[in-house]
Design an enzyme around this catalytic site. Structure first.
Site, PDB file in Angstrom:
ATOM      1  N   ARG A 337       3.253  16.741 -85.169  1.00 44.37           N
ATOM      2  CA  ARG A 337       1.853  16.731 -84.761  1.00 44.37           C
ATOM      3  C   ARG A 337       1.347  15.292 -84.733  1.00 44.37           C
ATOM      4  O   ARG A 337       1.331  14.601 -85.746  1.00 44.37           O
ATOM      5  CB  ARG A 337       0.976  17.585 -85.681  1.00 44.37           C
ATOM      6  CG  ARG A 337      -0.489  17.601 -85.229  1.00 44.37           C
ATOM      7  CD  ARG A 337      -1.295  18.761 -85.777  1.00 44.37           C
ATOM      8  NE  ARG A 337      -1.463  18.736 -87.214  1.00 44.37           N
ATOM      9  CZ  ARG A 337      -2.276  19.562 -87.886  1.00 44.37           C
ATOM     10  NH1 ARG A 337      -2.988  20.481 -87.231  1.00 44.37           N
ATOM     11  NH2 ARG A 337      -2.364  19.501 -89.201  1.00 44.37           N
ATOM     12  N   GLU A 428      -8.581  24.574 -81.210  1.00 43.01           N
ATOM     13  CA  GLU A 428      -9.384  24.426 -82.424  1.00 43.01           C
ATOM     14  C   GLU A 428     -10.721  23.756 -82.157  1.00 43.01           C
ATOM     15  O   GLU A 428     -11.463  23.452 -83.099  1.00 43.01           O
ATOM     16  CB  GLU A 428      -8.602  23.619 -83.467  1.00 43.01           C
ATOM     17  CG  GLU A 428      -8.197  22.237 -82.996  1.00 43.01           C
ATOM     18  CD  GLU A 428      -7.289  21.508 -83.974  1.00 43.01           C
ATOM     19  OE1 GLU A 428      -7.076  22.016 -85.092  1.00 43.01           O
ATOM     20  OE2 GLU A 428      -6.780  20.438 -83.620  1.00 43.01           O
ATOM     21  N   ASP A 456     -10.642  24.134 -88.288  1.00 42.98           N
ATOM     22  CA  ASP A 456     -11.298  23.115 -87.469  1.00 42.98           C
ATOM     23  C   ASP A 456     -12.244  23.746 -86.468  1.00 42.98           C
ATOM     24  O   ASP A 456     -13.317  23.210 -86.175  1.00 42.98           O
ATOM     25  CB  ASP A 456     -10.253  22.264 -86.741  1.00 42.98           C
ATOM     26  CG  ASP A 456     -10.024  20.923 -87.432  1.00 42.98           C
ATOM     27  OD1 ASP A 456     -11.013  20.238 -87.746  1.00 42.98           O
ATOM     28  OD2 ASP A 456      -8.859  20.563 -87.660  1.00 42.98           O
ATOM     29  N   ASP A 627      -7.306  20.427 -96.512  1.00 43.36           N
ATOM     30  CA  ASP A 627      -7.027  19.277 -95.670  1.00 43.36           C
ATOM     31  C   ASP A 627      -8.317  18.894 -94.961  1.00 43.36           C
ATOM     32  O   ASP A 627      -9.394  19.367 -95.309  1.00 43.36           O
ATOM     33  CB  ASP A 627      -5.866  19.549 -94.702  1.00 43.36           C
ATOM     34  CG  ASP A 627      -6.185  20.610 -93.653  1.00 43.36           C
ATOM     35  OD1 ASP A 627      -7.334  21.098 -93.602  1.00 43.36           O
ATOM     36  OD2 ASP A 627      -5.278  20.962 -92.878  1.00 43.36           O
TER      37      ASP A 627
END
Length: 719
Positions: A337, A428, A456, A627
């Site tokens: 990613r 997202e 997100d 996160d």
């Protein structure tokens, strides 16, 4: 933090450590010399840097117009018809493309054909990265014994006989459900064997076979173990026989374990779960990805007074009933990613200015992966010769098209065939969700993955509608109509675009790493929804989640869903506002404390220790995976309530101070922890304040600008 030193490279200023890493470690063995790399990188920045900035400006312009529209309407009732017309007028909503099917070339079976769990791991941590890569196979006995699935986990050391018996019984239940015998139960088997005709089991003195003889694949040997390999729904399961092992000795059949194929793929993350703010950090991230692609990454650590070294697992050699050899991949298929479009980096400068970090990720991570696709011997990551890049936080089809064209340029610079790089589209951000088919169409020759990153997505939902009114609390948001529409639309649109048999349709993370009994009951909803992968927080969770893909035939489920009507945009575009009935004041204050504690618990490790993703105790001391996505939700919710005057700045400041004391207490056993109290003036505490108090003006509500600035400050203070 020392001052960055630069070397000139074809009109670029490149941080010394990055230049040395690329030229000394990445390029040798690729056939690409340094001049070609750096001159091409300069072309990439000149061709795409200004467009990257323009796309960010377009985000800000659209957000400003949406904010103004909501403010102008004041307290008028919600009008979805007027809202959709407005979004269409300003270009937020774009026309649907004509029906199409993706054409993404050669794709590995872990992506295209077989459904199973997916791990996400910070590639900055070599041990975690290797654990994720090696989580392709997991011990069901270990997962059941050490998790809470069968009750509270037992203390470490030794084996509790009652717990062992419960594990064996639960594993036998799985085998009965997945690989039933023609007679009797796996719990009653006194001996297993296999020959050219298939698996044989002795039950009550009689030899029986599998109800589906074709489920037997073959056998393998390793040390004193004999493995009898079965297959169901494309996933392999190994019965490990060893009467000489303490567990096997306690079993009449000698069965000492049931090993399941678990994490089919793993995202090695350079984004949300890492804290990389300068050239030094980025080189450390890239070095681990390079080691994975070369196959030589290793990590040594102390355990039980001994030094242990972890490396990538080898492939599994299975002898088929006809005597031929079947090679089963020993590792999860690794995806990388990259970061999104927002952040710039001073690791590479052009004309005295920082440059887009996403373009640096594109160049360097792709170059690293060339080592894998050029291999002529030994274990490989992609047998299809593909490089899998997950691209996050893209807002709509224009940004997806930008990613497609920028990777075309990267391929040209590095001498790769067109569309070698496959792109994963993180669904997202709200503008991507509302224009999903058009976004997929923009990368139709590369797309290998779409995923509902609901964390997100929730943060962006709040930020986009910041001026529409006060949002309901977390629980109400999770129950809201937009979230269900979002999840359902993702699957159905993906199927309509031809992703079945060509790409992954994924679901989001299970955020409670220690609550795996709850996960085992809840996460089956993901394959039932038609998704052929879903995120899990650990190898143990992957092993347990793998059971769901035996319980649900995802390919058949996708066939059932194909052609069903896609939920209308109205539900997707209707925010979860409180309306005329605000939450009780005690509930608001509870949510304020909960969010403040969550932000601080995450931020203090990010800023002070450079830990991008960690298991953080919540306000009730329940461990949660945190996160930047979870932090974004908390910060945006409080920013919204502050903007809508449900809470005051003084209440926010008070909550942050009180919760800082709690977070300090929760981390008291960490020798590296820097307390926030009593000064409440360190970089970590200030980062938490920034996230809430400037939340309405942070780009898309992202946490990166504040976190990066405060992490760099913390590094500078500590030298």
């Amino acid at each position: 933090m020392s001052q960055t030193r630069y070397v000139p490279k074809h009109g670029l200023e490149v941080a010394e450590e990055l230049a040395a890493f690329v030229e000394g470690q990445v390029l040798p063995g690729t056939g690409i010399d340094a001049d070609r790399f750096w001159s091409g990188y300069g072309e990439l920045l000149r061709d795409f840097g200004a467009e990257n900035r323009a796309l960010l400006d377009r985000r800000a312009e659209l957000q400003g117009r949406i904010d103004a529209w909501h403010k102008a309407r004041g307290n008028q009732p919600w009008d979805i018809t007027a809202y959709r017309a407005f979004l269409t007028e300003i270009g937020y909503l774009v026309p649907e493309p004509a029906p199409f099917a993706v054409d993404n070339g050669q794709i590995d079976p872990e992506i295209a054909q077989v459904a199973g769990p997916q791990l996400v791991v910070p590639v900055s941590n070599a041990r975690f990265a290797l654990n994720a890569a090696n989580a392709r196979w997991g011990s069901l006995y270990d997962a059941l014994y050490g998790s809470d699935v069968l009750g509270p986990p037992p203390p470490a050391g030794g084996i509790e006989p009652a717990r062992r018996e419960a594990v064996v019984a639960r594993a036998a239940q799985f085998l009965d459900e997945t690989f039933p015998l023609t007679s009797g139960s796996h719990a009653e088997v006194s001996a297993y064997d296999a020959d050219a005709e298939g698996l044989k089991a002795t039950v009550a003195g009689s030899v029986v076979t599998l109800r589906d003889p074709a489920a037997y694949v073959g056998r393998r040997a390793e040390g004193g173990d004999t493995g009898l390999v079965l297959r169901h729904n494309g996933l392999h399961v190994e019965l490990v026989i060893n009467p000489g092992h303490p567990i096997g000795a306690a079993s009449a059949s000698g069965l000492r374990d049931v090993v399941v194929e678990a994490a089919l793929s793993a995202i090695q993350d350079c984004e949300d779960s890492v804290a990389a703010v300068d050239a030094e950090d980025k080189v450390a991230v890239y070095a681990n990805w390079l080691g994975l692609m070369k196959g030589d990454l290793a990590d040594s650590f102390e355990k039980g007074g001994k030094t242990m070294t972890r490396r990538l697992a080898g492939d599994r050699q299975v002898t088929r009933p006809d005597g031929s050899t079947l090679v089963l991949q020993g590792r999860a298929l690794l995806l990388v990613r990259n970061v999104g479009l927002l952040m710039t980096t001073d690791a590479v400068r052009l004309d005295g200015q920082d440059t887009p970090e996403g373009l640096m990720d594109a160049m360097v991570t792709t170059a690293c992966a060339i080592h894998d696709i050029r291999k002529t011997e030994g274990p490989r990551n992609s047998r299809a010769g593909a490089i899998y890049v997950v691209k996050p936080k893209m807002h709509g089809p224009d940004e997806a098209a930008f990613a497609d064209r920028s990777f075309t340029k990267v391929e040209q610079i590095l001498g790769l065939p067109a569309n070698t790089v496959k792109l994963g589209l993180m669904d997202e951000e709200r503008r991507t969700s509302a224009n999903l088919a058009a976004s997929i169409h923009a990368i139709r020759n590369r797309v290998f993955f779409i995923n509902t990153g609901f964390l997100d997505r929730t943060g962006d939902e709040i930020h986009t509608s910041m001026q529409a009114g006060a949002f309901a609390g977390r629980d109400a948001t999770r129950r809201s109509g937009w979230l269900k529409a979002y999840e359902d639309r993702n699957v159905l649109i993906g199927l309509n675009c031809g992703l079945r048999g060509r790409a992954q349709i994924g679901k989001g993370m299970w955020a409670k790493p220690d609550a795996l009994a709850e996960m085992l009951g809840a996460k089956i909803a993901h394959p039932q929804s038609g998704a052929n992968t879903a995120w899990v927080p650990s190898p143990t969770a992957a092993t347990l989640h793998a059971l769901h893909y035996h319980m649900v035939d995802v390919a058949a489920r996708q066939d059932e869903l194909q052609g069903q009507p896609v939920p209308d945009l109205d539900a997707l575009l209707t925010p979860a506002l409180m309306g005329d009935t605000p939450l009780p004041q005690d509930q608001i204050l509870r949510e304020l404390d909960n969010s403040a504690q969550g932000i601080l618990g995450y931020v203090v490790r990010w800023v002070d220790q450079g830990v991008g993703c960690s298991k953080v105790p919540d306000i009730d001391d329940v461990p949660m995976m945190e996160d930047r996505a979870t932090c974004r939700i908390s910060a945006q919710l409080l920013a919204n309530w502050l903007e809508q005057r449900l809470i005051t700045r003084d209440q926010v400041e008070d909550a942050l101070r009180r919760m800082a004391l709690k977070v300090d207490e929760q981390n008291a056993g960490d020798p590296n922890y820097v307390p926030m109290a009593p000064g409440f003036d360190g970089p970590a505490f200030e980062a938490a304040r920034d996230l809430v108090l400037t939340g309405t003006t942070q780009p898309s509500g992202y946490t990166e600008p504040a976190l990066h600035a405060r992490r760099r400050q913390a590094k500078a203070l500590r030298g």
